[in-house]
Design a protein around this motif. Structure first.
Motif, short mmCIF file in Angstrom:
data_model
loop_
_atom_site.label_atom_id
_atom_site.label_comp_id
_atom_site.label_asym_id
_atom_site.label_seq_id
_atom_site.Cartn_x
_atom_site.Cartn_y
_atom_site.Cartn_z
N TRP A 294 -10.96 51.77 18.12
CA TRP A 294 -12.14 51.73 17.26
C TRP A 294 -13.33 51.11 17.99
O TRP A 294 -13.19 50.10 18.68
CB TRP A 294 -11.83 50.94 16.00
CG TRP A 294 -12.98 50.80 15.06
CD1 TRP A 294 -13.74 49.69 14.85
CD2 TRP A 294 -13.51 51.81 14.21
NE1 TRP A 294 -14.71 49.93 13.90
CE2 TRP A 294 -14.59 51.24 13.49
CE3 TRP A 294 -13.18 53.14 13.96
CZ2 TRP A 294 -15.34 51.95 12.56
CZ3 TRP A 294 -13.93 53.85 13.03
CH2 TRP A 294 -14.98 53.26 12.36
N ASP A 295 -14.48 51.73 17.84
CA ASP A 295 -15.72 51.21 18.40
C ASP A 295 -16.26 50.12 17.48
O ASP A 295 -16.65 50.39 16.34
CB ASP A 295 -16.74 52.35 18.54
CG ASP A 295 -18.08 51.89 19.09
OD1 ASP A 295 -18.22 50.69 19.41
OD2 ASP A 295 -18.98 52.73 19.22
N GLU A 296 -16.27 48.88 17.97
CA GLU A 296 -16.67 47.75 17.13
C GLU A 296 -18.13 47.82 16.69
O GLU A 296 -18.53 47.12 15.76
CB GLU A 296 -16.42 46.43 17.88
CG GLU A 296 -14.95 46.09 18.03
CD GLU A 296 -14.26 45.84 16.70
OE1 GLU A 296 -14.92 45.37 15.76
OE2 GLU A 296 -13.06 46.13 16.59
N CYS A 297 -18.93 48.64 17.36
CA CYS A 297 -20.34 48.78 16.96
C CYS A 297 -20.55 49.89 15.93
O CYS A 297 -21.66 50.08 15.44
CB CYS A 297 -21.21 49.04 18.19
SG CYS A 297 -21.33 47.61 19.29
N CYS A 298 -19.48 50.61 15.62
CA CYS A 298 -19.61 51.73 14.69
C CYS A 298 -19.88 51.22 13.28
O CYS A 298 -19.24 50.27 12.82
CB CYS A 298 -18.33 52.57 14.72
SG CYS A 298 -18.37 53.99 13.60
#
Length: 360
Positions: A294-298
């Motif tokens: 998972w992209d933490e900035c998403c």
């Protein structure tokens, strides 16, 4: 150190507002409560924490109420919470650190919103929200229902988490009726309105009508990418309930038009194939999901199980079904790493271990 105004809109929240304010009152410099028509003890409870309590005539518009609450703030930054939100001790410490050290040039701070929890207290659904905004920016809320805060400029993505703990289930058609009143008045729906109206229709089992509005939304060029991806999943939900598996599959694949495959959609494709006993094809999608991070900035919707333990449970089942007990054991162990107290996984591990012993 920055100063913070906490702004809340409430109505009939006597069961939870004290819990919310207990978790935050000493970390903010001002508490503003805008009450939209409580007939219980909400305002009396709130008076133990603040004297800044304002009555607001409800006009079927959440943004209007939230913007009014923001207009009353007098501190450098504004934070917002709902009455059924709470900040635990660990995240209180993080918020205190943020308050002490935040660069005052930051316009908005995001925090993680934990919406659902499993039997062990683990979060199963997380979304980022703009929770703390600089007052001088005068950011506004938009949308009568499922309102959103429109921000710009420097944004800081914090590690702070807020827990949403519902005390009651809202089965009312309030939000649906607000949308339909707007339609009857000839209001032009924004892309976001189309999406959330479709969500309300789906929740109230008006599936064919929901499909119509999800489709309108997905065809809108100006719609936000993350809402489009979510819409594909909700559209698939509708088709699943209507037992149209082919359309369900098409809706899941459509999400790939807007971004690289997401783990939750891969798991759902695996589920469809497994339901047809296409085990090898299901394994492909579960394996794909298990390799994603998972992209933490998403800012999109994060379904925690699909990005952590769920693909491994499914893979363990699939490999067990194929008689490959070594891989079944491996993936059950990986799932246990995420859920070490799950009795089902513990029992599965013993069962598969016995199978492996019998093979030697």
């Amino acid at each position: 150190m920055i100063t913070i105004s906490l702004c809340m809109i409430v109505k009939d929240e006597e069961q939870c507002i004290a819990r919310c304010l207990d978790s935050i009152h000493d970390l903010v410099d001002e508490i503003i409560i805008v009450d939209t028509g409580s007939v219980d003890q909400t305002k009396n409870i709130a008076r133990h924490y603040t004297n800044k309590i304002y009555d607001f005539k409800w006009v079927d518009d959440f943004s209007y109420a939230r913007n009014y609450s923001f207009s009353l703030a007098t501190k450098q930054y504004i934070m917002w919470l709902d009455a059924d939100d709470v900040i635990n001790d660990f995240n209180r410490k993080l918020l205190k650190q943020l308050k002490d050290h935040l660069d005052p040039a930051v316009n908005s701070v995001t925090m993680k919103y934990h919406v659902n929890r499993d039997q062990f207290g683990n979060s199963s659904f997380i979304i980022k929200r703009h929770r703390l905004v600089r007052s001088r920016c005068q950011f506004k809320w938009n949308g009568a229902v499922h309102e959103y805060l429109e921000v710009n400029g420097p944004i800081y993505h914090s590690d702070i988490s807020i827990q949403h703990i519902k005390n009651k289930t809202d089965n009312s058609k309030r939000n649906l009726m607000i949308y339909e009143k707007q339609l009857n008045k000839g209001a032009a729906f924004s892309p976001r309105d189309l999406f959330y109206y479709a969500n309300e229709l789906r929740c109230h089992n008006e599936l064919h009508k929901a499909i119509k509005f999800y489709t309108l939304f997905l065809n809108h060029k100006e719609a936000w990418k993350e809402d489009k991806i979510a819409s594909c999943g909700r559209l698939a939900d509708c088709y699943h309930l209507l037992e149209n598996l082919e359309k369900e599959r098409e809706s899941l694949y459509k999400s790939f038009e807007f971004d690289s495959p997401r783990a939750d959609f891969c798991c759902r494709l695996g589920n469809l194939l497994l339901g047809r006993d296409q085990v090898d094809e299901a394994i492909y999608w579960y394996e794909y999901a298990s390799r994603l991070t998972w992209d933490e900035c998403c800012m999109g919707f994060y379904h925690v199980p699909s990005w952590t333990w769920l693909p491994h449970i499914k893979l363990s089942f699939c490999y067990y079904k194929k008689g490959d007990y070594k891989k079944a054991f491996k993936h059950n162990k990986l799932a246990l790493d995420y859920l070490p107290y799950d009795s089902g996984l513990i029992n599965n591990q013993k069962l598969i271990k016995n199978k492996l012993k019998n093979l030697t």
